[in-house]
Scaffold this motif. Structure first.
Motif, PDB file in Angstrom:
ATOM      1  N   THR A 207      35.209  34.751  22.740  1.00  0.00           N
ATOM      2  CA  THR A 207      36.353  34.936  22.501  1.00  0.00           C
ATOM      3  C   THR A 207      37.510  33.804  22.519  1.00  0.00           C
ATOM      4  O   THR A 207      38.459  33.574  21.861  1.00  0.00           O
ATOM      5  N   LEU A 208      36.921  33.041  23.658  1.00  0.00           N
ATOM      6  CA  LEU A 208      37.786  31.591  23.595  1.00  0.00           C
ATOM      7  C   LEU A 208      37.511  30.333  22.883  1.00  0.00           C
ATOM      8  O   LEU A 208      37.845  29.746  23.098  1.00  0.00           O
ATOM      9  N   GLU A 209      36.385  30.869  22.162  1.00  0.00           N
ATOM     10  CA  GLU A 209      35.967  29.809  21.155  1.00  0.00           C
ATOM     11  C   GLU A 209      35.486  28.748  22.101  1.00  0.00           C
ATOM     12  O   GLU A 209      35.540  27.415  21.799  1.00  0.00           O
ATOM     13  N   GLY A 210      34.877  28.831  23.044  1.00  0.00           N
ATOM     14  CA  GLY A 210      34.507  27.837  24.275  1.00  0.00           C
ATOM     15  C   GLY A 210      33.147  27.288  24.319  1.00  0.00           C
ATOM     16  O   GLY A 210      32.419  27.840  23.400  1.00  0.00           O
ATOM     17  N   THR A 211      32.725  26.665  25.295  1.00  0.00           N
ATOM     18  CA  THR A 211      31.222  26.175  25.490  1.00  0.00           C
ATOM     19  C   THR A 211      31.138  26.603  26.921  1.00  0.00           C
ATOM     20  O   THR A 211      31.828  26.218  27.970  1.00  0.00           O
ATOM     21  N   LEU A 212      30.162  27.200  27.421  1.00  0.00           N
ATOM     22  CA  LEU A 212      29.325  27.246  28.856  1.00  0.00           C
ATOM     23  C   LEU A 212      28.869  26.019  29.297  1.00  0.00           C
ATOM     24  O   LEU A 212      27.880  25.624  28.673  1.00  0.00           O
TER      25      LEU A 212
ATOM     26  N   GLY B  11      27.258  28.838  42.646  1.00  0.00           N
ATOM     27  CA  GLY B  11      27.134  29.762  41.756  1.00  0.00           C
ATOM     28  C   GLY B  11      28.339  30.129  40.883  1.00  0.00           C
ATOM     29  O   GLY B  11      28.551  31.058  40.756  1.00  0.00           O
ATOM     30  N   CYS B  12      29.244  29.164  40.553  1.00  0.00           N
ATOM     31  CA  CYS B  12      30.363  29.642  39.842  1.00  0.00           C
ATOM     32  C   CYS B  12      30.066  29.035  38.333  1.00  0.00           C
ATOM     33  O   CYS B  12      29.647  27.864  38.078  1.00  0.00           O
ATOM     34  N   LEU B  13      30.366  29.679  37.352  1.00  0.00           N
ATOM     35  CA  LEU B  13      30.286  29.386  36.006  1.00  0.00           C
ATOM     36  C   LEU B  13      31.501  28.374  35.485  1.00  0.00           C
ATOM     37  O   LEU B  13      32.507  28.699  36.211  1.00  0.00           O
ATOM     38  N   ILE B  14      31.284  27.459  34.550  1.00  0.00           N
ATOM     39  CA  ILE B  14      32.428  26.952  33.873  1.00  0.00           C
ATOM     40  C   ILE B  14      32.375  27.205  32.567  1.00  0.00           C
ATOM     41  O   ILE B  14      31.448  26.856  31.764  1.00  0.00           O
ATOM     42  N   ILE B  15      33.710  27.639  32.153  1.00  0.00           N
ATOM     43  CA  ILE B  15      33.784  27.594  30.771  1.00  0.00           C
ATOM     44  C   ILE B  15      34.941  26.615  30.192  1.00  0.00           C
ATOM     45  O   ILE B  15      35.926  26.664  30.763  1.00  0.00           O
ATOM     46  N   LYS B  16      34.572  25.870  29.041  1.00  0.00           N
ATOM     47  CA  LYS B  16      35.591  25.089  28.613  1.00  0.00           C
ATOM     48  C   LYS B  16      36.027  25.740  27.267  1.00  0.00           C
ATOM     49  O   LYS B  16      35.180  25.874  26.437  1.00  0.00           O
ATOM     50  N   THR B  17      37.556  25.716  26.966  1.00  0.00           N
ATOM     51  CA  THR B  17      38.023  26.064  25.962  1.00  0.00           C
ATOM     52  C   THR B  17      39.034  25.284  25.351  1.00  0.00           C
ATOM     53  O   THR B  17      39.705  24.361  25.980  1.00  0.00           O
ATOM     54  N   PRO B  18      39.228  25.093  23.964  1.00  0.00           N
ATOM     55  CA  PRO B  18      40.118  24.179  23.331  1.00  0.00           C
ATOM     56  C   PRO B  18      41.546  24.652  23.446  1.00  0.00           C
ATOM     57  O   PRO B  18      42.372  24.208  23.296  1.00  0.00           O
TER      58      PRO B  18
ATOM     59  N   ASP C  24      36.971  35.676  41.801  1.00  0.00           N
ATOM     60  CA  ASP C  24      37.707  35.775  40.714  1.00  0.00           C
ATOM     61  C   ASP C  24      37.263  34.728  39.451  1.00  0.00           C
ATOM     62  O   ASP C  24      36.540  33.891  39.811  1.00  0.00           O
ATOM     63  N   LEU C  25      38.018  35.283  38.557  1.00  0.00           N
ATOM     64  CA  LEU C  25      37.775  34.092  37.282  1.00  0.00           C
ATOM     65  C   LEU C  25      39.167  33.531  37.333  1.00  0.00           C
ATOM     66  O   LEU C  25      40.395  34.186  36.966  1.00  0.00           O
ATOM     67  N   VAL C  26      39.328  32.129  37.278  1.00  0.00           N
ATOM     68  CA  VAL C  26      40.367  31.415  37.422  1.00  0.00           C
ATOM     69  C   VAL C  26      40.533  30.492  36.156  1.00  0.00           C
ATOM     70  O   VAL C  26      39.606  29.897  35.426  1.00  0.00           O
ATOM     71  N   ILE C  27      41.784  30.655  35.266  1.00  0.00           N
ATOM     72  CA  ILE C  27      42.139  29.799  34.109  1.00  0.00           C
ATOM     73  C   ILE C  27      42.833  28.688  34.411  1.00  0.00           C
ATOM     74  O   ILE C  27      44.047  28.986  35.205  1.00  0.00           O
ATOM     75  N   LEU C  28      42.468  27.656  34.282  1.00  0.00           N
ATOM     76  CA  LEU C  28      43.342  26.488  34.689  1.00  0.00           C
ATOM     77  C   LEU C  28      43.265  25.324  33.977  1.00  0.00           C
ATOM     78  O   LEU C  28      42.528  25.342  32.770  1.00  0.00           O
ATOM     79  N   GLY C  29      43.775  24.218  34.241  1.00  0.00           N
ATOM     80  CA  GLY C  29      44.062  23.033  33.181  1.00  0.00           C
ATOM     81  C   GLY C  29      42.896  21.837  33.856  1.00  0.00           C
ATOM     82  O   GLY C  29      41.922  22.191  34.094  1.00  0.00           O
ATOM     83  N   ASN C  30      43.267  20.873  33.480  1.00  0.00           N
ATOM     84  CA  ASN C  30      42.495  19.728  33.633  1.00  0.00           C
ATOM     85  C   ASN C  30      42.501  18.847  35.205  1.00  0.00           C
ATOM     86  O   ASN C  30      42.037  17.915  35.364  1.00  0.00           O
TER      87      ASN C  30
ATOM     88  N   VAL D  32      38.197  26.089  32.115  1.00  0.00           N
ATOM     89  CA  VAL D  32      38.966  24.702  31.979  1.00  0.00           C
ATOM     90  C   VAL D  32      39.482  24.891  30.503  1.00  0.00           C
ATOM     91  O   VAL D  32      39.084  24.686  29.542  1.00  0.00           O
ATOM     92  N   CYS D  33      41.032  24.685  30.374  1.00  0.00           N
ATOM     93  CA  CYS D  33      41.612  24.977  29.069  1.00  0.00           C
ATOM     94  C   CYS D  33      41.843  23.334  28.259  1.00  0.00           C
ATOM     95  O   CYS D  33      41.669  22.049  29.249  1.00  0.00           O
ATOM     96  N   ASP D  34      42.430  23.476  27.331  1.00  0.00           N
ATOM     97  CA  ASP D  34      42.797  22.335  26.400  1.00  0.00           C
ATOM     98  C   ASP D  34      41.678  21.391  26.394  1.00  0.00           C
ATOM     99  O   ASP D  34      41.907  20.225  26.180  1.00  0.00           O
ATOM    100  N   GLY D  35      40.404  21.798  26.148  1.00  0.00           N
ATOM    101  CA  GLY D  35      39.255  20.975  26.047  1.00  0.00           C
ATOM    102  C   GLY D  35      39.002  19.866  27.026  1.00  0.00           C
ATOM    103  O   GLY D  35      38.500  18.864  26.556  1.00  0.00           O
ATOM    104  N   ALA D  36      39.682  19.906  28.300  1.00  0.00           N
ATOM    105  CA  ALA D  36      39.516  19.078  29.219  1.00  0.00           C
ATOM    106  C   ALA D  36      38.173  18.620  29.693  1.00  0.00           C
ATOM    107  O   ALA D  36      37.281  19.455  29.527  1.00  0.00           O
TER     108      ALA D  36
END
Length: 381
Positions: free
Chosen positions: A151-156, A230-237, A188-194, A212-216
């Motif tokens: 959905t976020l066209e991201g990368t795990l 045990g925390c997942l990281i997803i990067k999205t543009p 929690d699932l946290v949406i944040l920047g760089n 992590v937003c803005d493809g940082a």
């Protein structure tokens, strides 16, 4: 392919309470017609039970009893219904919406191993966008991380995308780390920047996933720390606003689909019977199931406009009272008979052969001779 064969079928049928002449004439004439190359499949049928005399004749010559047809009204199988592919309940709302646009449909069936579990409509999707859900909706709906990534066209970057998010809330971390500690909870699932400090704080506070937003870029230190916690990281543009707006589209459709009191039809249902049911419901499409309860397609009110009448050839009778049920709704192609002419009406002209002979089978024998077609031994019998 199966549907095309069904459409090309022509029933060759005798009268109710059939005698030997009625059954044998149907078998013989279907055999004769099948020697033609007109693209149709002629099927010998019976409108009633085979009597003992006829059974003896069929057994003697090794011929199977004709197919029993008790009603020739139009059925679901006579309609070009839509073969909308079934989807699984754990796909995202975004994926379901994409499928609907590609297939140009407003309803998709939700299936599991061809068994219908529910239906999802465009209305269900639009309602999901308009409703104000709480911040725990993603975990309540047991959303897969691969749905979120898509959905976020991201990368795990870290974690298992096949895992499910089952506990915690979704939040946007726009404050400094000191304030973040007051509202981030475990899971929690946290949406944040760089910002390195914000990423570090979210992981140390027990976040289950950070987006992590803005493809940082995500540092090696943060990646290793997330892995150990045990925390997942997803990067999205996407930026944080867009990511927070889109993320609910990753919710599985199983959370929104209708699964109770589903209205379904079978291929054998008559159009007259389902038309009234359709009129009482507000749905635009209805699932069709086979005799084993497996999903095979969708039917709508518009589909009924293209319903084709069954094609029938009558042998050994020409009166409505003797004909199979629903004959007034069928398309009669031919009549081959040796009885008096009755009151049967047809929509258009038909081939009608009536001769004052002892049985209809004699007429059909003559037709084999006229067409110079050799009778097979069992048919001659």
């Amino acid at each position: 392919m199966e549907e095309k064969e069904e459409m090309a079928k022509v029933f060759v049928v005798g009268h109710r309470n059939p005698d030997t002449d009625s059954i044998c004439s149907a078998i013989s004439y279907a055999n004769l017609k099948n020697t033609s190359d007109d693209g149709k499949k002629y099927v010998a049928c019976r409108a009633g039970r085979v009597n003992e005399e006829t059974k003896y004749v069929l057994d003697y010559f090794g011929i199977q009893e004709p197919e029993l047809v008790e009603d020739v009204r139009t059925q679901v199988r006579d309609i070009d219904f839509r073969r909308t592919p079934g989807v699984q309940r754990n796909i995202s709302l975004k994926t379901a919406w994409r499928i609907m646009k590609d297939e140009r449909v407003v309803t998709v069936p939700v299936v599991n191993r061809k068994r219908l579990e529910g239906v999802l409509t465009v209305s269900d999707i639009t309602d999901s966008f308009m409703e104000a859900y709480d911040s725990e909706i993603l975990s309540t709906a047991h959303t897969r991380y691969c749905n979120i990534v898509d959905t976020l066209e991201g990368t795990l970057l870290i974690g298992d995308e096949k895992a499910y998010y089952t506990k915690g809330k979704v939040l946007v971390a726009a404050a400094n780390p000191d304030l973040m500690e007051s509202y981030i909870s475990k899971h929690d699932l946290v949406i944040l920047g760089n910002r390195y400090e914000s990423q570090l704080c979210a992981i140390e506070m027990g976040a289950k996933c950070i987006v992590v937003c803005d493809g940082a870029m995500v540092s090696y230190t943060i990646s290793r720390l997330a892995e150990s916690h045990g925390c997942l990281i997803i990067k999205t543009p996407y930026d944080t606003f867009t990511a927070s707006r889109l993320i609910n589209q990753s919710i599985p459709i199983g959370y929104f689909m209708k699964s109770d009191h589903l209205v379904t039809f079978s291929r054998s249902d008559f159009i007259d019977d389902i038309r009234e049911t359709m009129a009482k419901k507000r749905y635009r499409d209805f699932p069709i199931l086979d005799w084993n309860g497996r999903y095979i397609g969708m039917i709508s009110r518009r589909s009924l406009l293209g319903a084709r009448k069954k094609k029938v050839i009558l042998v050994d009778h020409n009166e409505p009272a003797q004909a199979v049920d629903g004959i007034d709704e069928a398309q009669i192609l031919e009549i081959i008979d040796h009885h008096r002419i009755g009151s049967l009406e047809t929509l258009g002209p038909v081939y009608f052969r009536n001769q004052p002979l002892g049985c209809t089978a004699t007429i059909i024998y003559q037709m084999f001779k006229e067409y110079q077609i050799e009778l097979p031994k069992d048919i001659a019998g």
